[in-house]
Enzyme design. Structure first.
Site, PDB file in Angstrom:
ATOM      1  N   CYS A 241       0.940  -1.199   0.042  1.00  0.00           N
ATOM      2  CA  CYS A 241      -0.161  -0.128  -0.122  1.00  0.00           C
ATOM      3  C   CYS A 241       0.842   1.295   0.088  1.00  0.00           C
ATOM      4  O   CYS A 241       1.980   1.313  -0.172  1.00  0.00           O
ATOM      5  CB  CYS A 241      -0.845  -0.124   1.097  1.00  0.00           C
ATOM      6  SG  CYS A 241      -1.997  -1.538   1.300  1.00  0.00           S
TER       7      CYS A 241
ATOM      8  N   LEU B  46      -3.478  -1.765  -2.026  1.00  0.00           N
ATOM      9  CA  LEU B  46      -3.314  -2.987  -2.920  1.00  0.00           C
ATOM     10  C   LEU B  46      -3.748  -4.145  -2.075  1.00  0.00           C
ATOM     11  O   LEU B  46      -3.073  -4.689  -1.289  1.00  0.00           O
ATOM     12  CB  LEU B  46      -2.021  -2.837  -3.484  1.00  0.00           C
ATOM     13  CG  LEU B  46      -1.774  -4.104  -4.762  1.00  0.00           C
ATOM     14  CD1 LEU B  46      -2.593  -3.605  -5.888  1.00  0.00           C
ATOM     15  CD2 LEU B  46      -0.247  -3.968  -5.001  1.00  0.00           C
TER      16      LEU B  46
ATOM     17  N   ILE C   9      -3.998  -7.838  -0.970  1.00  0.00           N
ATOM     18  CA  ILE C   9      -3.255  -8.960  -0.947  1.00  0.00           C
ATOM     19  C   ILE C   9      -3.865 -10.040  -0.031  1.00  0.00           C
ATOM     20  O   ILE C   9      -3.924 -11.221  -0.511  1.00  0.00           O
ATOM     21  CB  ILE C   9      -1.627  -8.893  -0.889  1.00  0.00           C
ATOM     22  CG1 ILE C   9      -1.401  -7.763  -1.715  1.00  0.00           C
ATOM     23  CG2 ILE C   9      -0.848  -9.926  -0.975  1.00  0.00           C
ATOM     24  CD1 ILE C   9      -1.159  -7.929  -3.289  1.00  0.00           C
ATOM     25  N   ILE C  10      -3.825  -9.763   1.398  1.00  0.00           N
ATOM     26  CA  ILE C  10      -4.109 -10.596   2.285  1.00  0.00           C
ATOM     27  C   ILE C  10      -5.669 -10.164   2.783  1.00  0.00           C
ATOM     28  O   ILE C  10      -5.662  -8.984   3.084  1.00  0.00           O
ATOM     29  CB  ILE C  10      -3.134 -10.793   3.412  1.00  0.00           C
ATOM     30  CG1 ILE C  10      -1.811 -11.348   2.977  1.00  0.00           C
ATOM     31  CG2 ILE C  10      -3.742 -11.585   4.469  1.00  0.00           C
ATOM     32  CD1 ILE C  10      -0.845 -11.492   3.582  1.00  0.00           C
TER      33      ILE C  10
ATOM     34  N   GLY D 270       3.201  -2.664   3.569  1.00  0.00           N
ATOM     35  CA  GLY D 270       3.954  -4.035   3.548  1.00  0.00           C
ATOM     36  C   GLY D 270       3.343  -5.146   3.794  1.00  0.00           C
ATOM     37  O   GLY D 270       2.111  -5.370   3.581  1.00  0.00           O
TER      38      GLY D 270
END
Length: 627
Positions: free
Chosen positions: A2, A48, A50-51, A74
């Site tokens: 991010c 963004l 991702i998880i 991160g």
């Protein structure tokens, strides 16, 4: 992955300002945005996913009573273990994202939380009870963090360009950074090219409150040889530890790919990670600049599809303003542009890509690390070599002469990292301006003092791990991937991998080859043997390849009329005349074009700065889209 921004709220329209700052870094997180604004602070986040890719992972994230607010960039790879520990301590989680362990973890452990983390991160937590900001950057500097104190406003962010949107930000060129850059090809200190804007250095945290700004280091590298293990033991341990790191770095709710060149680092990552796809770029058809053929063969051997692109000279040169815009500060590493394009093709297929950064610094992979060892000349007395070196300095520079100059100096005197563009004398002659920039040895000396009892190879590695790695390698990896909304993960840069590598004896990092072999030294020796055990049969030669870097034909292009003319126009510009002796610049360019010298890297260093200056000071942080 991010982007974060924020500032202490001493301004009107804070909500609108934080929104504009977030918009500047939308490329870092196009999936979602969130903000928190109160009378004391404004925090912004671009995500963004991702998880926990549902909206429950959106930020900012709060603790149970909402007294602490987090924005985070991160990945925390061991978040599940930390989460379980925090749940046992009574913390209640509202999401399944790795981010949330940071806010509860800081509440529970304070700054000791940082020692528990395994991952890459830059995050800030606002403690509304204490009226205090706490921020931290990861161990190696994989994720960036900048900060500035402008009047009564403290601001921070993943990218400096976000500060341009704040009314209190005063944009001024830091001329001392320019002089340092001319030697290193990047900004090597905590200062940036913008006056009063600083980097939070790797493995540091800050606290900001009414008492001011406090910055502390929380972790360091400690090389100490363990001579009790055999070479086979080290090879096995490297293999096991790296496999564990790769497993951790593959945690995601999306597809994962890998960059792939012809080198041992990226090949090992791709093979061990069993990624979904691989990605490669190159130039022309010359194998010196194009590794696509190898990458396709290797991808076939590991049963994966390879996606590739040949970058045309027009695309490369046409993207330079865009590259320097995203970089925030000038970086004269020609491979940054190639990295942009490989990130671009990867982003069309995946959200996460693994890469091999860090292996050379950790395991001793650069060719220059073989310099301290082994020749008969090295065994001569220091006073003799120093005397010969001083005599050699008076002769015209060429390969044989340079050997004696180099050997006449200590490692502290000759090595500032993998790039040494202009000497202090050369940059003084070139610059029209006078700055307060320190001598390069003063910058590097700070790090050499910490390892003054170590051998020369270890000293060089330690310096590169603190300067070159974060200042060049990781800077371009983060900025070029985020320009394409792609998350890049680097499994070699893991705390457990580093802990293991700290004990590897020098002879297993850089070793002398047998007499029957062509070159004298093998770099990252133990790691190469581990790589050989982890790649398919028929691809063993990958582990034996000499370090090439990411070759770009800058030297060739600068001798072609079209690109020579582009650089000459830049060297003759008004901006150039403000800073440089343009007659000296033009001589560098002419001598290179006429084949009298290879000045390509020096030319590129100055040219890159002029492009960056055009973007940020002539075009006010905008770039011309030409491709």
């Amino acid at each position: 992955m991010c982007g974060i921004v924020g500032f202490t709220n001493k301004t009107k329209n804070a909500d609108a300002i934080i929104g504009k700052m977030m918009e500047r870094i939308r490329h870092r997180g196009p999936d979602a945005g969130g903000k928190y604004v109160d009378a004391d602070v404004a925090l912004g986040h671009r995500r963004l996913s991702i998880i926990d890719i549902s909206s429950s992972g959106d930020q900012p994230i709060f603790n149970e009573d909402r007294s602490m607010v987090l924005v985070f960039n991160g990945e925390i790879y061991n978040y599940r273990e930390i989460r379980d520990e925090l749940v046992r301590s009574g913390h209640i989680f509202a999401t399944n994202t790795d981010s949330e362990v940071l806010v509860h973890g800081y509440e529970e452990y304070g700054t000791k939380l940082l020692g528990k983390l395994r991952g890459m991160f830059a995050f800030v937590i606002w403690d509304s009870k204490k009226k205090e900001l706490f921020g931290a950057r990861d161990f190696f500097g994989i994720k960036p963090m900048y900060y500035a104190l402008m009047g009564e406003t403290f601001m921070f962010g993943s990218e400096i360009k976000s500060f341009l949107e704040h009314p209190d930000f005063k944009k001024e060129l830091n001329e001392a950074a320019l002089e340092n850059y001319l030697t290193f090809q990047y900004s090597p200190t905590g200062e940036t090219f913008f006056k009063n804007v600083f980097k939070l250095m790797p493995a540091h945290y800050f606290k900001y409150n009414s008492g001011g700004l406090e910055i502390k280091r929380y972790w360091d590298i400690a090389f100490e040889e363990d001579k009790n293990k055999s070479l086979k033991d080290w090879v096995d341990d490297i293999s096991d530890t790296f496999r564990d790191s790769v497993s951790a770095h593959k945690i995601a709710d999306v597809e994962v790919g890998s960059f792939l060149s012809s080198g041992v680092d990226s090949s090992t990552v791709a093979a061990v990670a069993n990624v979904d796809k691989t990605f490669t770029v190159g130039f022309g058809k010359d194998e010196k600049y194009n590794e696509i053929g190898f990458a396709k063969e290797f991808s076939k051997a590991i049963g994966k599809d390879n996606y590739s692109k040949v970058i045309s000279p027009e695309e490369y040169w046409g993207s330079l303003e865009k590259i320097q815009y995203h970089m925030d500060e000038p970086l004269a590493d020609p491979s940054a542009v190639a990295l942009y394009f490989v990130c671009n093709i990867a982003s069309e297929k995946v959200k996460v890509a693994l890469s091999g950064e860090g292996a050379d610094e950790i395991f001793g992979g650069y060719n220059v690390y073989s310099d301290p060892g082994g020749t008969l000349y090295d065994r001569l007395p220091r006073f003799f070599k120093r005397g010969v070196g001083k005599l050699a300095q008076k002769l015209p520079a060429k390969r044989g002469v340079n050997f004696f100059v180099r050997k006449g100096k200590t490692v502290e005197e000759r090595f500032i990292g993998n790039a040494y563009m202009f000497t202090p004398a050369e940059r003084k002659e070139l610059l029209k301006i006078t700055t307060s920039a320190p001598d390069p040895m003063k910058i590097t000396g700070h790090y050499y003092k910490r390892v003054k009892k170590a051998d020369d190879v270890t000293k060089m590695q330690y310096l590169d791990l603190h300067l070159w790695l974060s200042g060049d390698i990781l800077l371009k990896a983060d900025k070029m991937s985020m320009a394409n909304s792609l998350e890049v993960r680097v499994p070699f840069l893991d705390k457990k991998v580093m802990k293991l590598a700290e004990g590897i004896p020098v002879k297993y990092r850089v070793t002398r080859k047998q007499k029957t072999q062509q070159t004298k030294y093998i770099t990252k020796y133990a790691m190469r043997l581990a790589a050989k055990n982890n790649t398919p049969k028929g691809t063993e030669k990958t582990s034996e390849k000499k370090k090439l870097g990411f070759p770009v034909p800058i030297r060739v292009w600068l001798r072609q009329d079209k690109y020579y003319a582009i650089v000459k126009d830049a060297f003759e510009s008004q901006s150039s005349k403000m800073f440089f002796d343009t007659a000296l610049l033009e001589k560098l360019l002419e001598d290179h074009k006429n084949g009298k010298a290879d000045n390509s890297r020096k030319i590129w260093t100055v040219f890159t700065f002029l492009i960056w200056y055009r973007v940020y000071f002539e075009h006010n942080g905008e770039y011309a889209q030409t491709v």
